[in-house]
Design an enzyme around this catalytic site. Structure first.
Site, PDB file in Angstrom:
ATOM      1  N   SER A 671      75.219 -21.048  14.345  1.00 42.25           N
ATOM      2  CA  SER A 671      75.308 -19.983  13.360  1.00 42.25           C
ATOM      3  C   SER A 671      73.970 -19.240  13.265  1.00 42.25           C
ATOM      4  O   SER A 671      73.553 -18.607  14.227  1.00 42.25           O
ATOM      5  CB  SER A 671      75.742 -20.565  12.008  1.00 42.25           C
ATOM      6  OG  SER A 671      76.117 -19.540  11.120  1.00 42.25           O
ATOM      7  N   ASP A 744      86.842 -17.826  14.778  1.00 40.28           N
ATOM      8  CA  ASP A 744      85.733 -17.954  13.826  1.00 40.28           C
ATOM      9  C   ASP A 744      86.079 -17.263  12.513  1.00 40.28           C
ATOM     10  O   ASP A 744      86.439 -16.090  12.484  1.00 40.28           O
ATOM     11  CB  ASP A 744      84.462 -17.341  14.424  1.00 40.28           C
ATOM     12  CG  ASP A 744      83.201 -17.747  13.675  1.00 40.28           C
ATOM     13  OD1 ASP A 744      83.251 -17.833  12.431  1.00 40.28           O
ATOM     14  OD2 ASP A 744      82.174 -17.970  14.319  1.00 40.28           O
ATOM     15  N   HIS A 778      84.594 -21.507  12.657  1.00 40.17           N
ATOM     16  CA  HIS A 778      83.134 -21.544  12.726  1.00 40.17           C
ATOM     17  C   HIS A 778      82.616 -22.957  13.005  1.00 40.17           C
ATOM     18  O   HIS A 778      81.638 -23.150  13.708  1.00 40.17           O
ATOM     19  CB  HIS A 778      82.540 -21.020  11.414  1.00 40.17           C
ATOM     20  CG  HIS A 778      81.099 -20.674  11.504  1.00 40.17           C
ATOM     21  ND1 HIS A 778      80.606 -19.724  12.380  1.00 40.17           N
ATOM     22  CD2 HIS A 778      80.015 -21.148  10.835  1.00 40.17           C
ATOM     23  CE1 HIS A 778      79.291 -19.626  12.232  1.00 40.17           C
ATOM     24  NE2 HIS A 778      78.907 -20.472  11.317  1.00 40.17           N
TER      25      HIS A 778
END
Length: 811
Positions: A671, A744, A778
């Site tokens: 991330s 995601d 994610h």
């Protein structure tokens, strides 16, 4: 149209629209056995204690789902991910077994009658703790179950009728009945998509600024709106322990509901139209209604409008009532906050927010309880003459806690804590709670004295403590503190004077377990759980917390892992995997504080870098990457230069220790850590390779703010450009591995971020590999995806880091 066909068509259309770069389809692969065995290690049960601490509930979670399970039909609408077969979340993975363990005797009892192939959740004890309720997700619905804690037998109360699409799904009444949110029995079959659109999709703005961060899975057409309304369609029902039921109130798009502490009223949030294509369902308009316990509307407390137009900045909020809740210490009194600054944090005001209350029967006028100079952050209740009011302000990283007397609002508030919430060295901690006669959490206190637990940050790392805090004198007395070589936290207070409590204790090679501690009696602490070490193969690896300085004198720290038996003097330097996640600070002094503890248990999650200690690497984990902007300066104005300085300092230190080979160091992150990795490879040649998972690389795609950046692209275009690795793709000469979940769901990290960045790298001749993981969001969930991710990372590290000197550069 068949649902599966529709979803396949949507997926195909999305893939075509994304225009993925051409590369071959590969089958799922596995990393080396030593890594795979660690991934497959059994999980440790989670624990929940009874009110008096006499017993605990052990919840054993299921392993990672298969990719086949993860690939079941899923609706992605209004910021939600819905399993259309169950009217619940599509990516939940529940508990598969429940046990009860007596705290002092150690007796362990297996709950009988549990559902087969269980996926349980939403556990809730009745207020008298005679029963435990939970939901179970089945193939075609979500059912309600209850455990009789006198017989330890479970039974099913309903079929798969519950609606768990959004908000809560069950709550106990004082009479030991369950108020649940069910699917509207009359909602019928799922609406079918039209064979052809009725017309174009149009959005229009009339001049009012409506900045919005980048959200995923939004509504995009009228059919999406119809589906959202269908799956939100709910009916409250009252379920008795014999399984009989009756409806409560009208059907509606119920967002959430809560009983008053005495069970006389129901607070209900009901979503209404118009829906939005710009923001998720959490910001759709809704009415806040108060119902009697039988479902008759008593009052519409508030009508919350669509939250599309909000000032910029993380200290911005909505106008009108928000955070509407029941007081925990009263039978039926509501409280909430209202911003007085129009929700705009840039407006200077002394009394920024007002907290109001309204008591049953809700026919009178709201009463002013308190005011705040910062944003309202909640109230910790105790009794009618004592509560703690919390305020927070992101821009200054500041929090204020004050004692108020709810019975005498005119007395004002007494500030007891005013601090930077980033300052872990001077953190007095958070108060401990117990349940009152209504089953609500209230402060544990003796007069003016609160009981607190703190992380206990120090230059030597975290050493948690239990303390008392006198709200009159502001003096704190530490009753007990964790001692080296352990990391131990108090989690449950058992005595009125704080002398007996339960802790969770761990060390580098000792699995966290629960202990009974008594500081008054001269007896040794008693271990009350004995969870096995899940990672025996790395039990004896070396772990050390290291401290070093940046070139401007800022203190930094990291945790280094090396293989069992490794000695830098005799074995020489190792290849290194450095893993990090940048963080912004408003104070250099606070940024320099040591975070974490060298005594924490070495636990591996799916995304951990520690796996590679089994492959002969040194792991530099939790590598501090502070970005500091003091006073009027914003941290991101100095992002690149400070990021590079952090990396240089970390590399210099691990090399000076004799542990790291300067020429064989990789950097990686997930991330914002992926964003960091790409930036480091754009602006340095410090590393042999990079690994970037699920990142964002072009900040113009997140123009209304990102991470802790409050300014918009138009307010700080140079910052957005300079912080975007995409802008400097032509400078990347270091091999970089990009991994991203195709589904995601995180704000800002759309898969297109990796796709476009890879195309830019490819166009400039960089060495790069892009791996898209089907159906992953994610965080990666399917076992096949996790193993394949580790395979890709291991192969990349093996080729470009461990064996860097063997690469043929003549081609």
């Amino acid at each position: 149209m068949n649902l599966n066909i529709k979803l396949r068509q949507l997926v195909c259309a999305a893939l075509v629209g994304m225009a993925f770069p051409a590369f071959s389809q590969v089958t799922y692969q596995a990393p080396p056995k030593a890594i795979a065995d660690l991934v497959n290690a059994p999980s440790t049960p989670s624990v929940s204690f009874s009110k008096d601490g006499e017993w605990m509930m052990l919840l054993e979670r299921a392993d990672n789902p298969s990719i086949e399970e993860l690939s079941q039909p899923e609706l992605r609408i209004a910021g939600l991910r819905i399993n259309p077969a169950t009217s619940g979340p599509s990516r939940s993975r529940g508990v598969e077994n429940i046990k009860i363990r007596k705290t002092k005797s150690g007796e362990e009892i297996q709950i009988t009658g549990l559902p087969s192939k269980a996926s349980m959740g939403s556990f809730s004890l009745s207020k008298d703790e005679k029963y435990l309720a939970f939901i179970n997700t089945e193939s075609n619905g979500i059912s309600l179950w209850v455990v009789d804690l006198s017989t330890f037998a479970a039974k099913k109360l309903t079929d798969g009728i519950l609606n768990d699409v959004m908000g809560n799904v069950l709550i106990w009444t004082p009479e030991n009945q369950l108020l649940v949110k069910a699917v509207n029995p009359a909602r019928g079959a799922m609406p079918q998509a039209p064979s052809a659109p009725a017309g174009p999709v149009v959005q229009e703005t009339s001049g009012n600024a409506a900045p919005s961060r980048t959200y995923q899975d939004l509504l995009s057409n009228p059919y999406d709106e119809t589906l959202f309304a269908y799956f939100m369609d709910s009916q409250l029902q009252l379920i008795s322990l014999d399984g009989t039921s009756k409806t409560v109130g009208p059907k509606a798009m119920i967002k959430s509901f809560d009983l008053s502490p005495d069970g006389s009223y129901i607070l209900v949030d009901i979503i209404k139209r118009p829906f939005s294509y710009l923001v998720p369902a959490s910001r759709f308009p809704y009415d806040v209604e108060i119902w009697s316990k039988t479902g008759q509307k008593v009052k519409t407390l508030a009508q919350i409008p669509l939250d599309e137009v909000r000032p910029t900045g993380f200290d911005a909020t909505v106008t009108g009532p928000r955070n509407i809740n029941w007081r925990a210490d009263k039978p039926a009194v509501l409280y909430w906050a209202e911003a007085q600054d129009g929700g705009d944090g840039k407006v200077e005001m002394e009394e920024r927010e007002i907290v109001y209350t309204l008591a049953a029967p809700f026919s009178g006028q709201k009463q002013k309880l308190a005011t705040t100079s910062l944003r309202f952050g909640g109230i910790a209740w105790s009794t009618d003459d004592f509560a703690v009011l919390n305020e927070r302000w992101f821009g200054a990283r500041r929090e204020i806690r004050s004692v108020i007397d709810p019975s005498n609002p005119g007395a004002g508030k007494k500030v007891i804590i005013d601090r930077s919430y980033d300052d872990i060295y001077n953190d007095p901690g958070d108060p401990m709670f117990t349940e009152n006669e209504y089953g609500r959490n209230v402060l544990i206190r003796k007069g003016n004295v609160l009981f607190m637990t703190s992380e206990g940050g120090s230059p030597e790392g975290s050493m948690p403590f239990l303390s008392t805090f006198d709200t009159k004198t502001k003096e704190q007395e530490i009753l007990w503190r964790s001692q080296a070589p352990y990391y131990e936290r108090a989690v449950k207070l058992l005595s009125d004077d704080g002398s007996e409590f339960i802790t969770i204790k761990e060390s580098t090679d000792i699995q966290p377990n629960y202990w009974l501690v008594n500081t008054k009696k001269r007896i040794a602490p008693q271990q009350i759980t004995n969870f096995a070490h899940p990672f025996e193969s790395i039990k004896n690896i070396n772990k050390q917390l290291v401290k070093y300085k940046r070139n401007d004198g800022l203190d930094l720290s990291a945790v280094i892992y090396t293989p069992e038996g490794y000695d830098p003097k005799s074995d020489g330097p190792l290849p290194v995997l450095m893993w990090a996640y940048p963080r912004e600070y408003k104070s250099a002094e606070i940024a320099a504080q040591v975070r974490g503890s060298k005594y924490r248990f070495t636990r591996l999650s799916w995304g951990s870098p520690i796996y590679w200690v089994t492959q002969g690497y040194a792991i530099m984990d939790q590598t501090e990457m502070p970005i500091v902007g003091e006073g009027d300066k914003e941290p991101n104005d100095y992002f690149i230069e400070q990021l590079v300085a952090n990396a240089e300092a970390a590399i210099d230190h691990i090399v000076e220790l004799g542990i790291g080979d300067r020429n064989r160091i990789a950097v990686g992150g997930h991330s914002y850590g992926a964003f960091m990795t790409a930036n480091l490879l754009s602006h340095t040649d410090l590393f042999a390779a990079g690994i970037a998972r699920s990142g964002a690389y072009n900040r113009t795609l997140t123009p209304f703010g990102f991470q802790y950046e409050q300014r918009t692209y138009w307010e700080a275009p140079e910052v957005y450009f300079n912080m975007s690795p995409f802008s400097f793709a032509h400078k990347v000469k270091t091999p970089i591995l990009l991994i991203h979940g195709q589904a995601d769901n995180n704000s800002g990290t759309f898969p297109i971020q990796s796709e476009r960045y890879y195309n830019a790298l490819k166009g400039h001749g960089a060495t790069a590999r892009l791996v898209f993981l089907p159906n992953e969001s994610h965080g990666y969930a399917a076992k096949e995806s996790i193993l394949h991710t580790l395979y890709e990372m291991d192969s990349w590290l093996d080729k470009y880091v461990k064996n860097k000197n063997k690469i043929d550069t003549s081609k």
